[in-house]
Motif scaffolding. Structure first.
Motif, mmCIF file in Angstrom:
data_model
loop_
_atom_site.group_PDB
_atom_site.id
_atom_site.type_symbol
_atom_site.label_atom_id
_atom_site.label_comp_id
_atom_site.label_asym_id
_atom_site.label_seq_id
_atom_site.Cartn_x
_atom_site.Cartn_y
_atom_site.Cartn_z
ATOM 1 N N GLY A 330 -11.736 -9.909 10.829
ATOM 2 C CA GLY A 330 -11.155 -9.279 9.751
ATOM 3 C C GLY A 330 -12.289 -8.338 8.991
ATOM 4 N N PHE A 331 -12.115 -7.310 8.334
ATOM 5 C CA PHE A 331 -12.806 -6.562 7.782
ATOM 6 C C PHE A 331 -12.807 -7.080 6.205
ATOM 7 C CE2 PHE A 331 -11.076 -3.266 10.773
ATOM 8 C CZ PHE A 331 -12.104 -3.043 11.052
ATOM 9 N N SER A 332 -14.286 -7.417 5.793
ATOM 10 C CA SER A 332 -14.151 -8.029 4.261
ATOM 11 C C SER A 332 -15.243 -7.108 3.437
ATOM 12 C CB SER A 332 -14.862 -9.275 4.341
ATOM 13 O OG SER A 332 -15.754 -9.546 5.452
ATOM 14 N N PHE A 333 -14.657 -6.766 2.343
ATOM 15 C CA PHE A 333 -15.232 -5.792 1.494
ATOM 16 C C PHE A 333 -15.777 -6.366 -0.032
ATOM 17 C CE2 PHE A 333 -12.093 -3.491 4.042
ATOM 18 C CZ PHE A 333 -13.256 -2.782 4.853
ATOM 19 N N MET A 334 -16.920 -6.130 -0.471
ATOM 20 C CA MET A 334 -16.913 -6.365 -1.846
ATOM 21 C C MET A 334 -16.233 -5.287 -2.785
ATOM 22 S SD MET A 334 -21.013 -7.470 -2.460
ATOM 23 C CE MET A 334 -21.724 -6.307 -1.385
ATOM 24 N N TYR A 335 -15.616 -5.885 -3.819
ATOM 25 C CA TYR A 335 -14.892 -5.469 -4.645
ATOM 26 C C TYR A 335 -15.691 -4.303 -5.246
ATOM 27 C CZ TYR A 335 -12.473 -3.406 -8.738
ATOM 28 O OH TYR A 335 -11.833 -2.690 -9.726
ATOM 29 N N CYS A 336 -15.125 -3.032 -5.355
ATOM 30 C CA CYS A 336 -15.933 -2.030 -6.264
ATOM 31 C C CYS A 336 -14.926 -1.384 -7.166
ATOM 32 C CB CYS A 336 -16.850 -1.087 -5.490
ATOM 33 S SG CYS A 336 -16.105 -0.360 -4.187
ATOM 34 N N ASP A 337 -15.433 -0.732 -8.060
ATOM 35 C CA ASP A 337 -14.466 -0.007 -9.373
ATOM 36 C C ASP A 337 -14.073 1.333 -8.515
ATOM 37 O OD1 ASP A 337 -13.935 -1.975 -11.124
ATOM 38 O OD2 ASP A 337 -15.763 -1.260 -12.328
ATOM 39 N N ARG A 338 -13.021 1.736 -8.487
ATOM 40 C CA ARG A 338 -12.673 3.105 -8.243
ATOM 41 C C ARG A 338 -12.059 3.928 -9.472
ATOM 42 N NH1 ARG A 338 -15.909 4.500 -6.179
ATOM 43 N NH2 ARG A 338 -15.494 6.060 -4.741
#
Ligand code: SAM
Ligand code: SF4
Length: 446
Positions: A330-338
């Motif tokens: 899986g690709f896992s990402f830390m949430y960031c505001d866009r």
């Protein structure tokens, strides 16, 4: 003139970069390594903060290395180009073309014009009503065995965290005939495997732009193209994955047993705030149906950790789902505001240290599952589509790199074969490495 393409971000950008390269070659331009090129084409990504920052550092680097050459210039495509537009000209004087995803069809002509008119700058940023068809008159070169084929652009889903609908516009499906013509043309140049691309391929045809053909019917039509032996697609939104498409995994032997089905979170509360419009139970039901249709299907996914308001209990539910489904990776990402997205204003935001701790824990679990799955392949028989020479030779001389039907990388020696590229080889898996497998031909084994 010589050009160099750099691609950041998702497979849509990779597909766009491949098309532009083919198209520029047919216009008389020559692809070249960066140190020999004068035109630098960047496909950019603004889905998360990190890739967006990478664009600025890449532009700075090109200016340092090539700014002294008066003929050298930069063209920027993809999400950052659409988002920042002509403001890029002011910050980076070497930029002379900005093009969005709908503008790419006109990029080859624009680049030719910029070469003739040195003082000029151009922008191709308008969104179009229908899928902007691209020129398909390519050189008759042999192409690599795997290719991407775009079947739609944009997205209508507006997931709370996502910038894509803002920078890639609304969903526009491409006509079936155009997709099939491109697949035929690719097959005639040696392509054996196509990956159909869109932000949400399961809703292909469900917009006013295309000819209304469903995604399942499109899969049937691609499977009927002679020479195309393998079909994959990405990305799938769980809420739109129909029973018809699931049935194709049982009925179409050319459809590979692998699916990237982004789940994002294992918590219903988080999924609701993300605006994903499915819950964990319905995701689980889809997994069950897929496994019944194709027991060997390999599932991969995307996760966002640290979405606003994500509690420790929410995160534990994500870990539990990873174990339950048995994702291969899986690709896992830390949430960031866009900018401009709904979640930009959602509270409470999760502290960066907590986000990285959760990300590390999730990635450790995913790594363990990948290792277990690769180890389980040892001793099995499979069929490998050879993509070209391996990066390194094996102990017995030259080695070839390809993929099994699930998409796992397999390296193997093929004694006596001068060029195996594009061949489908029966293989026996000997060993699992960290991210790949080692095999041998069945002939060696028997
Ligand atoms: N259309 C696809 C889908 O619906 O799953 C993928 C879109 S996006 C280009 C690829 C991945 O980036 C998403 O699945 C999500 O995990 C991640 N992503 C998007 N926005 C994000 C954000 N604001 N912060 C962190 N990750 C994000
Ligand atoms: Fe973004 Fe959601 Fe569209 Fe995927 S489906 S591109 S995550 S808005």
């Amino acid at each position: 003139m010589k050009f160099h393409v750099t691609t950041m971000g998702c497979q849509m950008n990779v597909g766009d970069g491949d098309w532009l390269t083919r198209s520029l070659k047919s216009e008389g331009f020559t692809p070249a390594p960066e140190n020999e090129a004068e035109i630098f084409i960047l496909f950019t990504c603004s889905v998360r903060e990190k890739p967006e920052q990478k664009v600025a550092s890449e532009l700075g680097r090109i200016a340092d290395r090539h700014g002294h050459n008066p003929n050298a210039f930069v063209a920027i495509g993809g999400c950052v180009a659409q988002q920042l537009g002509t403001a890029l000209w002011r910050r980076f004087p070497m930029v002379r073309l900005v093009f969005g995803t709908d503008g790419i069809a006109a990029a080859p002509r624009a680049l030719a014009r910029l070469c003739r008119e040195p003082g000029l700058r151009l922008s191709l940023l308008d969104f179009t009503e229908t899928y902007p068809e691209r020129d398909q008159t390519w050189p008759d070169d042999r192409l690599p065995p795997r290719a991407f084929v775009s079947i739609m652009q944009g997205c209508n889903n507006f997931c709370a965290y996502c910038i894509v609908p803002f920078v890639r516009g609304r969903q526009k499906s491409r006509n079936l005939d155009a997709v099939i013509t491109e697949c035929e043309s690719l097959a005639a140049r040696g392509v054996r495997e196509v990956t159909l691309l869109g932000q949400n391929v399961n809703s292909y045809g469900r917009d006013d732009a295309g000819d209304g053909v469903s995604f399942a019917r499109l899969l049937d039509a691609v499977a009927a193209v002679p020479g195309i032996e393998r079909i994959r697609f990405t990305t799938s939104h769980p809420k739109d994955l129909s029973d018809d498409v699931i049935a194709r995994f049982a009925d179409l032997p050319k459809l590979c047993p692998s699916l990237h089905l982004p789940v994002q979170s294992g918590s219903d509360a988080v999924l609701k705030r993300m605006g994903r419009r499915y819950d964990v139970a319905s995701y689980r039901t889809l997994v069950g149906k897929l496994r019944r249709a194709r027991p060997d299907i390999l599932l991969t996914t995307d996760f966002i950790v640290g979405f606003p308001g994500e509690t420790d209990a929410d995160f534990r539910q994500t870990l539990a789902l990873v174990r339950e489904v048995g994702f291969e990776s899986g690709f896992s990402f830390m949430y960031c505001d866009r900018p401009g997205t709904a979640s930009e204003h959602m509270e409470p935001k999760i502290a960066p240290e907590l986000k990285s701790a959760r990300l590390a824990e999730l990635q450790t679990l995913l790594d363990a599952q990948l290792a277990a799955s690769l180890a389980a392949q040892v001793g099995r028989r499979t069929i490998v589509l050879v993509e070209g020479p391996s990066r390194r030779d094996g102990p017995a001389g030259p080695s070839w790199r390809g993929r099994d039907p699930g998409g796992r990388i397999v390296n193997m020696a093929l004694p006596g074969i001068a060029d195996a590229t594009g061949q489908l080889i029966r293989a026996h898996i000997l060993q699992a490495k960290k991210h790949s497998l080692i095999g041998e031909t069945e002939a060696d084994h028997d």
